[in-house]
Design a protein around this motif. Structure first.
Motif, short mmCIF file in Angstrom:
data_model
loop_
_atom_site.label_atom_id
_atom_site.label_comp_id
_atom_site.label_asym_id
_atom_site.label_seq_id
_atom_site.Cartn_x
_atom_site.Cartn_y
_atom_site.Cartn_z
N LEU A 22 10.82 5.42 -1.34
CA LEU A 22 11.77 4.44 -0.81
C LEU A 22 11.31 3.01 -1.04
CD1 LEU A 22 12.70 6.20 2.57
CD2 LEU A 22 14.00 6.17 0.44
N VAL A 23 10.01 2.76 -0.84
CA VAL A 23 9.49 1.39 -0.95
C VAL A 23 9.60 0.88 -2.38
CG1 VAL A 23 7.40 -0.01 -0.83
CG2 VAL A 23 8.00 1.51 1.04
N THR A 24 9.22 1.68 -3.36
CA THR A 24 9.28 1.23 -4.75
C THR A 24 10.72 0.99 -5.20
OG1 THR A 24 9.18 3.55 -5.46
CG2 THR A 24 7.12 2.30 -5.44
N ILE B 219 0.83 -1.20 0.00
CA ILE B 219 0.00 0.00 0.00
C ILE B 219 0.87 1.26 0.00
CG2 ILE B 219 -1.70 1.31 1.33
CD1 ILE B 219 -2.80 -1.36 2.33
N ALA B 220 1.96 1.21 0.78
CA ALA B 220 2.84 2.38 0.85
C ALA B 220 3.52 2.66 -0.47
CB ALA B 220 3.89 2.17 1.95
N GLY B 221 3.79 1.61 -1.24
CA GLY B 221 4.47 1.80 -2.52
C GLY B 221 3.59 2.35 -3.61
N GLY C 220 6.92 9.55 -6.10
CA GLY C 220 6.83 9.89 -4.68
C GLY C 220 7.41 11.25 -4.37
N MET C 221 8.55 11.59 -4.96
CA MET C 221 9.17 12.89 -4.71
C MET C 221 8.34 14.02 -5.32
SD MET C 221 11.54 12.07 -2.78
CE MET C 221 12.17 13.74 -2.57
N ILE C 222 7.68 13.74 -6.43
CA ILE C 222 6.80 14.75 -7.02
C ILE C 222 5.68 15.09 -6.04
CG2 ILE C 222 5.08 15.16 -8.82
CD1 ILE C 222 6.92 13.68 -10.76
N GLU C 223 5.12 14.06 -5.43
CA GLU C 223 4.05 14.29 -4.46
C GLU C 223 4.57 15.09 -3.26
OE1 GLU C 223 2.34 10.58 -3.37
OE2 GLU C 223 1.54 10.15 -5.38
N VAL C 224 5.78 14.78 -2.83
CA VAL C 224 6.36 15.52 -1.70
C VAL C 224 6.53 16.98 -2.04
CG1 VAL C 224 8.43 15.80 -0.29
CG2 VAL C 224 7.51 13.51 -0.70
N PHE C 225 7.09 17.26 -3.20
CA PHE C 225 7.31 18.66 -3.57
C PHE C 225 6.01 19.38 -3.86
CE2 PHE C 225 11.65 17.11 -4.63
CZ PHE C 225 12.37 18.00 -3.85
N ALA C 226 4.99 18.64 -4.31
CA ALA C 226 3.69 19.27 -4.53
C ALA C 226 3.12 19.76 -3.21
CB ALA C 226 2.74 18.28 -5.19
N VAL C 227 3.29 18.99 -2.14
CA VAL C 227 2.81 19.40 -0.83
C VAL C 227 3.61 20.60 -0.33
CG1 VAL C 227 2.59 18.70 1.59
CG2 VAL C 227 1.99 17.10 -0.24
N ILE C 228 4.93 20.58 -0.56
CA ILE C 228 5.78 21.69 -0.10
C ILE C 228 5.42 22.97 -0.83
CG2 ILE C 228 8.13 22.55 0.01
CD1 ILE C 228 9.06 19.68 0.42
N ALA D 93 16.09 -6.06 -15.97
CA ALA D 93 16.43 -4.72 -16.46
C ALA D 93 15.37 -3.68 -16.11
CB ALA D 93 16.65 -4.76 -17.97
N ILE D 94 14.09 -4.06 -16.18
CA ILE D 94 13.04 -3.05 -16.01
C ILE D 94 12.61 -2.88 -14.56
CG2 ILE D 94 12.18 -3.52 -18.33
CD1 ILE D 94 9.78 -4.93 -17.06
N ALA D 95 12.84 -3.88 -13.72
CA ALA D 95 12.39 -3.76 -12.32
C ALA D 95 13.02 -2.55 -11.62
CB ALA D 95 12.68 -5.04 -11.54
N PRO D 96 14.35 -2.32 -11.75
CA PRO D 96 14.91 -1.10 -11.12
C PRO D 96 14.34 0.18 -11.72
CG PRO D 96 16.65 -2.65 -11.69
CD PRO D 96 15.40 -3.13 -12.36
N LEU D 97 14.02 0.15 -13.01
CA LEU D 97 13.45 1.34 -13.65
C LEU D 97 12.06 1.64 -13.10
CD1 LEU D 97 14.57 0.77 -17.35
CD2 LEU D 97 15.67 2.16 -15.58
N ILE D 98 11.27 0.59 -12.88
CA ILE D 98 9.96 0.80 -12.27
C ILE D 98 10.11 1.36 -10.86
CG2 ILE D 98 7.83 -0.32 -11.50
CD1 ILE D 98 8.18 -2.33 -13.76
N GLY D 99 11.08 0.82 -10.12
CA GLY D 99 11.35 1.36 -8.78
C GLY D 99 11.78 2.81 -8.83
N LEU D 100 12.62 3.15 -9.83
CA LEU D 100 13.04 4.54 -9.98
C LEU D 100 11.86 5.44 -10.33
CD1 LEU D 100 15.30 6.64 -10.14
CD2 LEU D 100 15.66 5.97 -12.53
N LEU D 101 10.97 4.92 -11.17
CA LEU D 101 9.77 5.69 -11.48
C LEU D 101 8.95 5.94 -10.24
CD1 LEU D 101 7.87 7.00 -13.53
CD2 LEU D 101 6.87 4.71 -13.93
N GLY D 102 8.83 4.94 -9.37
CA GLY D 102 8.12 5.14 -8.12
C GLY D 102 8.78 6.18 -7.25
#
Length: 230
Positions: free
Chosen positions: A153-155, A6-8, A125-133, A112-121
């Protein structure tokens, strides 16, 4: 576990799918890529011995193992010369190698794609953080800030958790395919060398290939092509 999913966020779903698919492929390849099943040790020498005694059963050989099918394909063209034998062995071995490499490309793609999906997450997540800021109410929306950071972090962790084992097994299976291929080449080479040195001592009925040679019915009812000695 459920809390981490859920957190991811929604990007955990494709990561979960990649994880399940990679697990299935790894288990299937571990079972399939067994050297004893594909290229049994000593089969080439056994075939040479059977040829000497005139007891070659191509039907049994084909069903014995993938290597047996390769050797049978070569022996069926024994009457056409050594070049034809080598050509048929190569063609049959290529088909076996292609079968051994099945599903390795999807496994490598997952790695190959699993780390990219994690990076996308992480980015989402950081976009949401900066949107709140940027909204200016970060102090009052601490839960939203924590949620965005948690997703980032989780993704990332989930992507690496999926990718690392997938990459390790992908390299391992590639090496195993190479080792089995070498074993097949060695045993096929034994048969070709035997035919080259003892071809004059082996006579096929009326110059026919083993595939077209006369068939004899053994005591157990099986059909077995004869290899006759002069």
């Amino acid at each position: 576990m459920m809390e981490a999913l859920i957190a991811g966020g929604w990007l955990m779903l494709p990561l979960l799918g990649c994880s399940l698919l990679a697990t299935v492929i790894i288990i299937e390849r571990l079972w399939t890529l067994r050297a004893g099943r594909i290229a049994p040790h000593g089969l080439g020498q056994e075939v040479c011995s059977l040829i000497t005694r005139g007891q070659v059963n191509l039907y049994w050989l084909e069903s014995h193992s993938p290597l047996g099918g390769v050797l049978a394909a070569g022996l069926r063209n024994a009457g056409l010369g050594h070049e034809q034998v080598r050509s048929r062995l190569t063609e049959a071995a290529t088909a076996v190698i292609h079968d051994m490499e099945r599903f390795l490309n999807p496994l490598g793609t997952i790695a190959a794609i699993a780390p990219l999906i994690g990076l996308l997450g992480t980015v989402v997540g950081m976009i949401e953080v900066f949107a709140v800021i940027v909204a200016g109410d970060g102090a009052s929306r601490t839960a939203d800030l924590a949620g965005g950071i948690s997703q980032a972090l989780v993704t990332t962790a989930a992507g690496l958790t999926v990718a690392i084992p997938a990459l390790m097994f992908h390299r391992y299976f590639q090496r195993r395919v190479e080792d089995i291929t070498v074993r097949m080449e060695e045993q096929a080479g034994q048969v070709v060398e035997f035919l080259a040195h003892h071809g004059s001592a082996i006579s096929l009925a009326e110059g026919q290939t083993p595939a077209r040679d006369a068939e004899r019915v053994e005591a157990d009812g099986r059909l077995a092509p004869e290899v006759r000695h002069p």
